[in-house]
Design an enzyme around this catalytic site. Structure first.
Site, PDB file in Angstrom:
ATOM      1  N   LEU A  96       0.824  -1.214   0.000  1.00 39.57           N
ATOM      2  CA  LEU A  96       0.000   0.000   0.000  1.00 39.57           C
ATOM      3  C   LEU A  96       0.854   1.258   0.000  1.00 39.57           C
ATOM      4  CD1 LEU A  96      -2.795  -1.150   2.500  1.00 39.57           C
ATOM      5  CD2 LEU A  96      -2.907  -1.017   0.004  1.00 39.57           C
ATOM      6  N   ASP A 138      15.379   1.971   9.429  1.00 39.67           N
ATOM      7  CA  ASP A 138      14.590   1.070  10.277  1.00 39.67           C
ATOM      8  C   ASP A 138      13.912   1.944  11.330  1.00 39.67           C
ATOM      9  OD1 ASP A 138      13.678  -0.711  12.265  1.00 39.67           O
ATOM     10  OD2 ASP A 138      15.203  -2.183  11.731  1.00 39.67           O
ATOM     11  N   TYR A 189      -9.084  -3.569  13.590  1.00 37.68           N
ATOM     12  CA  TYR A 189      -8.999  -4.160  14.936  1.00 37.68           C
ATOM     13  C   TYR A 189      -8.236  -3.259  15.912  1.00 37.68           C
ATOM     14  CZ  TYR A 189      -4.629  -6.276  13.095  1.00 37.68           C
ATOM     15  OH  TYR A 189      -3.401  -6.485  12.524  1.00 37.68           O
ATOM     16  N   LYS A 222      -1.487  -1.010  17.074  1.00 40.07           N
ATOM     17  CA  LYS A 222      -2.327  -0.145  16.232  1.00 40.07           C
ATOM     18  C   LYS A 222      -3.298   0.669  17.099  1.00 40.07           C
ATOM     19  CE  LYS A 222      -1.074  -1.455  11.927  1.00 40.07           C
ATOM     20  NZ  LYS A 222      -0.455  -0.566  10.922  1.00 40.07           N
TER      21      LYS A 222
HETATM   22  C1  HXC Z   1       5.911 -16.847  16.156  1.00 44.25           C
HETATM   23  C2  HXC Z   1       7.573 -15.472  15.267  1.00 44.25           C
HETATM   24  C3  HXC Z   1       7.034 -15.646  13.961  1.00 44.25           C
HETATM   25  C4  HXC Z   1       5.877 -16.500  13.814  1.00 44.25           C
HETATM   26  C5  HXC Z   1       8.752 -14.326  13.834  1.00 44.25           C
HETATM   27  N1  HXC Z   1       8.631 -14.660  15.133  1.00 44.25           N
HETATM   28  N2  HXC Z   1       7.800 -14.915  13.103  1.00 44.25           N
HETATM   29  N3  HXC Z   1       7.020 -16.055  16.335  1.00 44.25           N
HETATM   30  N4  HXC Z   1       5.353 -17.053  14.933  1.00 44.25           N
HETATM   31  N5  HXC Z   1       5.303 -16.710  12.612  1.00 44.25           N
HETATM   32  C6  HXC Z   1       9.505 -14.244  16.238  1.00 44.25           C
HETATM   33  C7  HXC Z   1      10.961 -14.627  16.015  1.00 44.25           C
HETATM   34  O1  HXC Z   1      11.208 -15.994  16.387  1.00 44.25           O
HETATM   35  C8  HXC Z   1      11.671 -13.652  16.946  1.00 44.25           C
HETATM   36  O2  HXC Z   1      11.550 -14.015  18.302  1.00 44.25           O
HETATM   37  C9  HXC Z   1      10.837 -12.388  16.786  1.00 44.25           C
HETATM   38  O3  HXC Z   1       9.547 -12.818  16.313  1.00 44.25           O
HETATM   39  C10 HXC Z   1      11.427 -11.424  15.771  1.00 44.25           C
HETATM   40  O4  HXC Z   1      11.593 -12.114  14.544  1.00 44.25           O
HETATM   41  P1  HXC Z   1      12.728 -11.715  13.480  1.00 44.25           P
HETATM   42  O5  HXC Z   1      12.528 -12.554  12.268  1.00 44.25           O
HETATM   43  O6  HXC Z   1      14.067 -11.744  14.128  1.00 44.25           O
HETATM   44  O7  HXC Z   1      12.352 -10.160  13.256  1.00 44.25           O
HETATM   45  P2  HXC Z   1      12.586  -9.205  12.038  1.00 44.25           P
HETATM   46  O8  HXC Z   1      13.648  -9.739  11.094  1.00 44.25           O
HETATM   47  O9  HXC Z   1      12.745  -7.868  12.606  1.00 44.25           O
HETATM   48  O10 HXC Z   1      11.210  -9.312  11.198  1.00 44.25           O
HETATM   49  C11 HXC Z   1      10.003  -8.713  11.691  1.00 44.25           C
HETATM   50  C12 HXC Z   1       8.771  -9.537  11.324  1.00 44.25           C
HETATM   51  C13 HXC Z   1       8.715  -9.860   9.808  1.00 44.25           C
HETATM   52  C14 HXC Z   1       7.552  -8.724  11.773  1.00 44.25           C
HETATM   53  C15 HXC Z   1       8.797 -10.866  12.121  1.00 44.25           C
HETATM   54  O11 HXC Z   1       7.526 -10.594   9.479  1.00 44.25           O
HETATM   55  C16 HXC Z   1       8.757  -8.620   8.964  1.00 44.25           C
HETATM   56  O12 HXC Z   1       9.843  -8.163   8.591  1.00 44.25           O
HETATM   57  N6  HXC Z   1       7.600  -8.053   8.595  1.00 44.25           N
HETATM   58  C17 HXC Z   1       7.509  -6.785   7.842  1.00 44.25           C
HETATM   59  C18 HXC Z   1       6.387  -6.761   6.854  1.00 44.25           C
HETATM   60  C19 HXC Z   1       5.034  -7.133   7.380  1.00 44.25           C
HETATM   61  O13 HXC Z   1       4.908  -7.770   8.434  1.00 44.25           O
HETATM   62  N7  HXC Z   1       4.010  -6.752   6.628  1.00 44.25           N
HETATM   63  C20 HXC Z   1       2.628  -7.087   6.955  1.00 44.25           C
HETATM   64  C21 HXC Z   1       1.899  -5.917   7.443  1.00 44.25           C
HETATM   65  S1  HXC Z   1       0.210  -6.273   7.418  1.00 44.25           S
HETATM   66  P3  HXC Z   1      12.736 -14.791  19.111  1.00 44.25           P
HETATM   67  O14 HXC Z   1      12.220 -14.893  20.501  1.00 44.25           O
HETATM   68  O15 HXC Z   1      12.877 -16.107  18.429  1.00 44.25           O
HETATM   69  O16 HXC Z   1      13.958 -13.931  18.990  1.00 44.25           O
HETATM   70  C22 HXC Z   1      -0.599  -5.512   8.683  1.00 44.25           C
HETATM   71  C23 HXC Z   1      -2.096  -5.346   8.532  1.00 44.25           C
HETATM   72  C24 HXC Z   1      -2.967  -6.355   9.060  1.00 44.25           C
HETATM   73  O17 HXC Z   1      -0.024  -5.053   9.579  1.00 44.25           O
HETATM   74  C25 HXC Z   1      -4.447  -6.241   8.736  1.00 44.25           C
HETATM   75  C26 HXC Z   1      -4.925  -7.121   7.620  1.00 44.25           C
HETATM   76  C27 HXC Z   1      -6.400  -7.108   7.410  1.00 44.25           C
HETATM   77  P1  NAP Z   2       3.865  -4.495   3.353  1.00 38.58           P
HETATM   78  O1  NAP Z   2       4.065  -4.357   1.882  1.00 38.58           O
HETATM   79  O2  NAP Z   2       4.534  -5.638   4.035  1.00 38.58           O
HETATM   80  O3  NAP Z   2       4.255  -3.126   4.016  1.00 38.58           O
HETATM   81  C1  NAP Z   2       4.970  -2.983   5.188  1.00 38.58           C
HETATM   82  C2  NAP Z   2       6.187  -2.129   4.913  1.00 38.58           C
HETATM   83  O4  NAP Z   2       6.811  -1.812   6.146  1.00 38.58           O
HETATM   84  C3  NAP Z   2       7.226  -2.831   4.031  1.00 38.58           C
HETATM   85  O5  NAP Z   2       7.523  -2.008   2.937  1.00 38.58           O
HETATM   86  C4  NAP Z   2       8.440  -2.995   4.939  1.00 38.58           C
HETATM   87  O6  NAP Z   2       9.642  -2.791   4.192  1.00 38.58           O
HETATM   88  C5  NAP Z   2       8.213  -1.888   5.963  1.00 38.58           C
HETATM   89  N1  NAP Z   2       8.820  -2.182   7.251  1.00 38.58           N
HETATM   90  C6  NAP Z   2       8.664  -3.281   8.021  1.00 38.58           C
HETATM   91  N2  NAP Z   2       9.413  -3.207   9.125  1.00 38.58           N
HETATM   92  C7  NAP Z   2      10.052  -2.002   9.067  1.00 38.58           C
HETATM   93  C8  NAP Z   2      10.967  -1.339   9.919  1.00 38.58           C
HETATM   94  N3  NAP Z   2      11.378  -1.886  11.065  1.00 38.58           N
HETATM   95  N4  NAP Z   2      11.408  -0.106   9.553  1.00 38.58           N
HETATM   96  C9  NAP Z   2      10.985   0.450   8.394  1.00 38.58           C
HETATM   97  N5  NAP Z   2      10.145  -0.125   7.547  1.00 38.58           N
HETATM   98  C10 NAP Z   2       9.679  -1.350   7.884  1.00 38.58           C
HETATM   99  O7  NAP Z   2       2.316  -4.633   3.723  1.00 38.58           O
HETATM  100  P2  NAP Z   2       1.050  -3.681   3.425  1.00 38.58           P
HETATM  101  O8  NAP Z   2      -0.112  -4.588   3.403  1.00 38.58           O
HETATM  102  O9  NAP Z   2       1.308  -2.792   2.271  1.00 38.58           O
HETATM  103  O10 NAP Z   2       0.947  -2.816   4.760  1.00 38.58           O
HETATM  104  C11 NAP Z   2       1.033  -1.393   4.752  1.00 38.58           C
HETATM  105  C12 NAP Z   2       0.256  -0.806   5.903  1.00 38.58           C
HETATM  106  O11 NAP Z   2      -1.137  -1.099   5.756  1.00 38.58           O
HETATM  107  C13 NAP Z   2       0.647  -1.360   7.265  1.00 38.58           C
HETATM  108  O12 NAP Z   2       0.610  -0.313   8.231  1.00 38.58           O
HETATM  109  C14 NAP Z   2      -0.435  -2.354   7.571  1.00 38.58           C
HETATM  110  O13 NAP Z   2      -0.603  -2.582   8.943  1.00 38.58           O
HETATM  111  C15 NAP Z   2      -1.622  -1.650   6.945  1.00 38.58           C
HETATM  112  N6  NAP Z   2      -2.764  -2.511   6.657  1.00 38.58           N
HETATM  113  C16 NAP Z   2      -2.720  -3.340   5.572  1.00 38.58           C
HETATM  114  C17 NAP Z   2      -3.832  -4.097   5.281  1.00 38.58           C
HETATM  115  C18 NAP Z   2      -3.886  -4.996   4.092  1.00 38.58           C
HETATM  116  O14 NAP Z   2      -4.881  -5.664   3.889  1.00 38.58           O
HETATM  117  N7  NAP Z   2      -2.875  -5.038   3.251  1.00 38.58           N
HETATM  118  C19 NAP Z   2      -4.959  -4.037   6.122  1.00 38.58           C
HETATM  119  C20 NAP Z   2      -4.946  -3.194   7.224  1.00 38.58           C
HETATM  120  C21 NAP Z   2      -3.834  -2.414   7.470  1.00 38.58           C
HETATM  121  P3  NAP Z   2      11.050  -3.493   4.553  1.00 38.58           P
HETATM  122  O15 NAP Z   2      10.791  -4.944   4.689  1.00 38.58           O
HETATM  123  O16 NAP Z   2      11.937  -3.117   3.403  1.00 38.58           O
HETATM  124  O17 NAP Z   2      11.522  -2.849   5.818  1.00 38.58           O
END
Ligand code: HXC
Ligand code: NAP
Length: 292
Positions: A28, A74, A157, A172
């Site tokens: 997004l 970050d 949520y 959130k």
């Molecule tokens: C349980 C988990 C896990 C899992 C990671 N961990 N994945 N625990 N189940 N599936 C644990 C790890 O073991 C570790 O704990 C801790 O979480 C941190 O994990 P790392 O991999 O070291 O962290 P990091 O590299 O910083 O990665 C962060 C992350 C990863 C959140 C885990 O998924 C990420 O980079 N996400 C960024 C993008 C993202 O999430 N986008 C989605 C947004 S959607 P320990 O104890 O082992 O050290 C959203 C909207 C929702 O937010 C609404 C939809 C309708």
């Molecule tokens: P996404 O592509 O995974 O976006 C998340 C972004 O956050 C990635 O570009 C990631 O880039 C960045 N990010 C993660 N950890 C970070 C950190 N520590 N520092 C800086 N950047 C970081 O997923 P998305 O669905 O587009 O989500 C965007 C927003 O919409 C989020 O706030 C999410 O909660 C919200 N949202 C999404 C949905 C949906 O249905 N898609 C619904 C409700 C809300 P890097 O990995 O390069 O860091």
């Protein structure tokens, strides 16, 4: 033809604006960035993965003819946020708009989470938003720059809570409280704070972590949505652009839900009666009318 996937605002709606989109390299954040560039803004996109950001910046600059600056940052580390902010000022001379869009999330039963797993989500979502908001806000106060705005991307949520994404729900909800609190406290400095609560919008980041392949069919989000479809990225980009533009100048402290009615459907006690067929209603009506 005009429809919901079309562009809503006039072409120069964001001319002369400088926008920072955290997490702007994908999903997004990328879609919002594309539209802000089309509307004449200069946009800095930031996240952890610089390669990804550079690819997105090049693609969007070529596509729109706009200026897009990729910066590694970050959001968990305030020193990186301060240095990112400074680089934006050095490049563009100012910044007007902050979009707190970066997030981390995954589904898991809460008892399976380590303390660090919980903290990781709080750190990205709540503290990351705090790090950016405090850095940008203090600068705007110090320089007396007015007509600035922060848009936070939350979730539905944030107000209902949700199992299986508890760290994200807590974070959130905190971001929503920050939005409403600062909308009042910092309005005197010429800042506006608002939020969008999106329903399901297909992105790789969210789908990989929240709707993994083994459960994709059973939990198809479309089935939960009264309007019967997921969101289109341009719909969210249109709303975001309006909210940050000068057209949104009187909008402050608001959270706008864009979810096709999804969360209300889950809340209304009798909403699952949609499963009752017309024939069944005929039988039910007779039975109910008979009870005098
Ligand atoms: C349980 C988990 C896990 C899992 C990671 N961990 N994945 N625990 N189940 N599936 C644990 C790890 O073991 C570790 O704990 C801790 O979480 C941190 O994990 P790392 O991999 O070291 O962290 P990091 O590299 O910083 O990665 C962060 C992350 C990863 C959140 C885990 O998924 C990420 O980079 N996400 C960024 C993008 C993202 O999430 N986008 C989605 C947004 S959607 P320990 O104890 O082992 O050290 C959203 C909207 C929702 O937010 C609404 C939809 C309708
Ligand atoms: P996404 O592509 O995974 O976006 C998340 C972004 O956050 C990635 O570009 C990631 O880039 C960045 N990010 C993660 N950890 C970070 C950190 N520590 N520092 C800086 N950047 C970081 O997923 P998305 O669905 O587009 O989500 C965007 C927003 O919409 C989020 O706030 C999410 O909660 C919200 N949202 C999404 C949905 C949906 O249905 N898609 C619904 C409700 C809300 P890097 O990995 O390069 O860091």
């Amino acid at each position: 033809m005009m429809n919901y996937a079309g562009q809503m605002l006039r072409d120069e709606a964001l001319a002369n604006k400088v926008v920072v989109v955290t997490g702007g390299g994908s999903g997004l954040g990328k879609s919002m960035t594309r539209y802000f560039l089309q509307l004449g803004a200069k946009v800095a996109i930031t996240s952890r993965n610089l390669d990804k950001l550079e690819g997105t910046a090049q693609e969007l600059s070529e596509e729109t003819g706009g200026t897009c600056l990729p910066l590694a940052c970050d959001v968990r580390h305030v020193d990186q946020v301060e240095s990112m902010h400074q680089q934006v000022l050095d490049t563009f001379g100012k910044v007007d708009i902050l979009i707190n869009n970066a997030a981390g999330n995954f589904i898991a039963p809460t008892e399976r989470l380590s303390s660090n797993a919980f903290d990781t989500i709080l750190d990205i979502v709540l503290k990351g938003t705090k790090n950016c908001t405090l850095t940008f806000g203090k600068h705007w106060i110090k320089t007396k720059q007015k007509n600035t705005t922060v848009l936070n991307i939350v979730t539905t949520y944030a107000f209902t809570g949700s199992g299986y994404v508890v760290p994200s729900a807590c974070a959130k909800a905190g971001v929503l409280a920050m939005t409403r609190s600062l909308a009042v406290e910092w309005a005197k400095y010429g800042m506006r704070f608002n939020a969008i609560a999106p329903g399901p919008f297909p992105t790789k980041g969210a789908w990989d972590r929240l709707l993994p392949a083994p459960i994709k069919k059973k939990f198809d989000p479309k089935k939960r949505i009264p309007l019967g479809r997921v969101g289109d990225h341009q719909e969210l980009a249109n709303l975001a652009a309006y909210m940050i533009s000068d057209f949104g100048a009187y909008l402050n402290g608001e959270v706008i839900t864009l979810d096709g009615g999804e969360w209300l459907k889950g809340a209304g006690q009798f909403n699952n009666l949609e499963q009752v067929t017309n024939t069944m209603w005929n039988v039910l009506e007779l039975a109910i009318r008979r009870k005098k």
